[in-house]
Design a protein around this motif. Structure first.
Motif, PDB file in Angstrom:
ATOM      1  N   GLU A 301      63.553  29.972  45.121  1.00 19.58           N
ATOM      2  CA  GLU A 301      62.773  29.317  44.304  1.00 19.58           C
ATOM      3  C   GLU A 301      61.320  29.796  44.741  1.00 19.58           C
ATOM      4  O   GLU A 301      60.325  29.702  43.855  1.00 19.58           O
ATOM      5  N   ARG A 307      62.019  33.941  40.921  1.00 20.80           N
ATOM      6  CA  ARG A 307      61.932  32.862  39.977  1.00 20.80           C
ATOM      7  C   ARG A 307      61.894  33.496  38.344  1.00 20.80           C
ATOM      8  O   ARG A 307      62.847  32.914  37.614  1.00 20.80           O
ATOM      9  N   TYR A 310      65.283  35.542  37.605  1.00 18.55           N
ATOM     10  CA  TYR A 310      66.358  34.825  37.541  1.00 18.55           C
ATOM     11  C   TYR A 310      66.301  33.985  36.377  1.00 18.55           C
ATOM     12  O   TYR A 310      67.435  33.763  35.654  1.00 18.55           O
ATOM     13  N   GLU A 370      55.355  33.401  35.177  1.00 19.01           N
ATOM     14  CA  GLU A 370      55.757  32.310  36.064  1.00 19.01           C
ATOM     15  C   GLU A 370      55.730  30.953  35.244  1.00 19.01           C
ATOM     16  O   GLU A 370      56.857  30.205  35.300  1.00 19.01           O
ATOM     17  N   ASP A 374      59.270  28.534  34.700  1.00 15.69           N
ATOM     18  CA  ASP A 374      59.168  26.973  35.115  1.00 15.69           C
ATOM     19  C   ASP A 374      59.393  26.236  33.921  1.00 15.69           C
ATOM     20  O   ASP A 374      60.261  25.459  34.151  1.00 15.69           O
TER      21      ASP A 374
END
Length: 426
Positions: A301, A307, A310, A370, A374
């Protein structure tokens, strides 16, 4: 409603007020709308200072103009509420149903979501030194500019022929600068002084000798993320002599990111093309790129690239599992806070692309990816996308699958603009 659509909506409102004689001022070229900081999200989804922008020319107090515009904007479909904050800011809250429209728009456009024709019929020449990071930055910026309508973007390498190894990093169609072409000169300009882009021309392949053409004018520097600089002052766009065919000469932008410090071959050997491009593009151009394999190749992570990729792979997995359960994606009501937060990030994507093009800053796209990953994982963890156990599929599941698909679409589009693959399985 996306930020770009809201900006156009505000401009249309101003134009109609001017046409109706309610406001005496020139209609500006653009209306800036921004999301408030997290601690002020109770003040609306977006804020604009358009009333302050118009006040001086109109000869009226900003709050008075804001009152006039509020009445008109509040009647527009997709707008739930418009509040005024001193000295005249408009805080706009979108209708909750507009989130459904956003997901529908993303799915309808696919990876073209966020693309515009802002730079249509225009020609931009990106010049950069013979450095791997500069070459990758120029390639990514060219992709972003094309997504914003630039039909042709020329990449020109200064200081020698292009490194053939760049090809394996995805950098194509680079032309060496003429030997007698003056180098770009660095100085400081405002980020808003990015030049308009005009004309168009052909781009020679990597192994094609450069055709004779106009010399590039010296460039002014910028402190922005890619140290991108127009080949003329902000007040005077670059204007070299027209080409032999009479077409206007291109506007030249000099890119000067901090050098990578490693040759392309070494980066490919230690990182591979995807991780190498991310390492070079993720930091702002004035920051040094970090190329440690232990960080960039780690499947955990703490690795932003992992991240992001994925999250894209997980969105695809949800779609595959949904198909097996006969849960077709269908945009609908998803009122949960994590879902609203994810939609808000997706809605910002068009504005991020526009800003990245204007400021010559591919790192803006990487940072947004990003944030999208998140937000997707928070949504994924708190809002069950698929039925569990004996639970029957419902409208909520179909709406969540559609939102997950929209997130995957934005992640794929952003990764591809950076020249990085978006795996369906990881």
């Amino acid at each position: 409603m996306t930020p770009a659509e809201l900006s156009r909506t505000v401009l249309r409102t101003v134009r109609r007020a001017v046409e109706a004689g309610e406001l005496c001022a020139a209609v500006p070229e653009r209306a800036v709308v921004r999301r408030p900081p997290p601690h002020r999200r109770d003040q609306g989804d977006y804020a604009t200072g358009i009333a302050l922008q118009l006040a001086k020319e109109a000869g009226r107090p900003p709050r008075q103009i804001a009152e006039l515009l509020r009445e008109r904007i509040a009647r527009i479909p997709g707008i739930a509420r418009v509040d005024i904050a001193d000295p005249g800011f408009l805080n706009i809250t979108l209708d909750h149903a507009s989130g459904t429209d956003l997901v529908r728009e993303v799915l309808g456009a696919g990876e073209r979501y966020g693309q515009t024709d802002e730079y249509a019929h225009q020609h931009l020449e990106l010049t950069f030194p013979r450095d791997t990071r500069a070459a990758v930055t120029a390639d990514a910026l060219a992709r972003i500019l094309r997504s914003q309508g630039a039909p042709r973007v020329t990449l020109r390498c200064e200081g020698g022929p292009p490194d053939p190894t760049w090809y394996d990093l995805g950098v194509r169609n680079v032309t060496p600068a003429p030997l007698d072409a003056p180098s770009a000169v660095s100085s400081t300009t405002s980020p808003s002084a990015a030049p308009s882009i005009s004309a168009s021309s052909t781009t020679a392949p990597l192994d094609t000798p450069p055709a004779a053409g106009p010399k590039a004018a010296p460039a002014a520097a910028s402190p922005e993320t890619c140290a991108a600089t127009p080949a003329a002052s902000a007040a005077t766009p670059a204007a070299t002599a027209p080409g032999a065919n009479g077409d206007p000469a291109p506007t030249t932008i000099a890119l000067r990111p901090v050098p990578a410090g490693q040759p392309a071959g070494e980066l490919l050997r230690t990182l591979g093309p995807d991780a190498a491009r991310w390492a070079l593009l993720r930091p702002a151009g004035h920051d040094r790129a970090r190329t440690e394999p232990a960080q960039l190749l780690a499947q955990r992570e703490s690795n932003p690239l992992f991240r992001v990729r994925y999250a894209h792979a997980r969105a695809h997995a949800l779609l595959r599992n949904a198909a097996q359960l006969s849960v077709a994606p269908r945009p609908g009501d998803t009122p949960e806070p994590p879902a609203e937060a994810l939609r808000a990030v997706l809605a910002e994507y068009p504005a991020v692309l526009a800003t990245a093009a204007r400021l010559r800053a591919p790192d803006r796209v990487a940072r947004h990816l990003e944030a999208t990953a998140d937000a997707f994982f928070r949504f994924h963890d708190h809002c069950p996308v698929l039925p569990r156990g004996d639970e029957k599929p419902g409208a909520a599941h179909r709406a969540r699958v559609a939102l997950a698909q929209a997130a995957g679409t934005v992640l794929a589009g952003g990764l591809h603009l950076l020249g990085i693959t978006a795996p369906a399985r990881l």
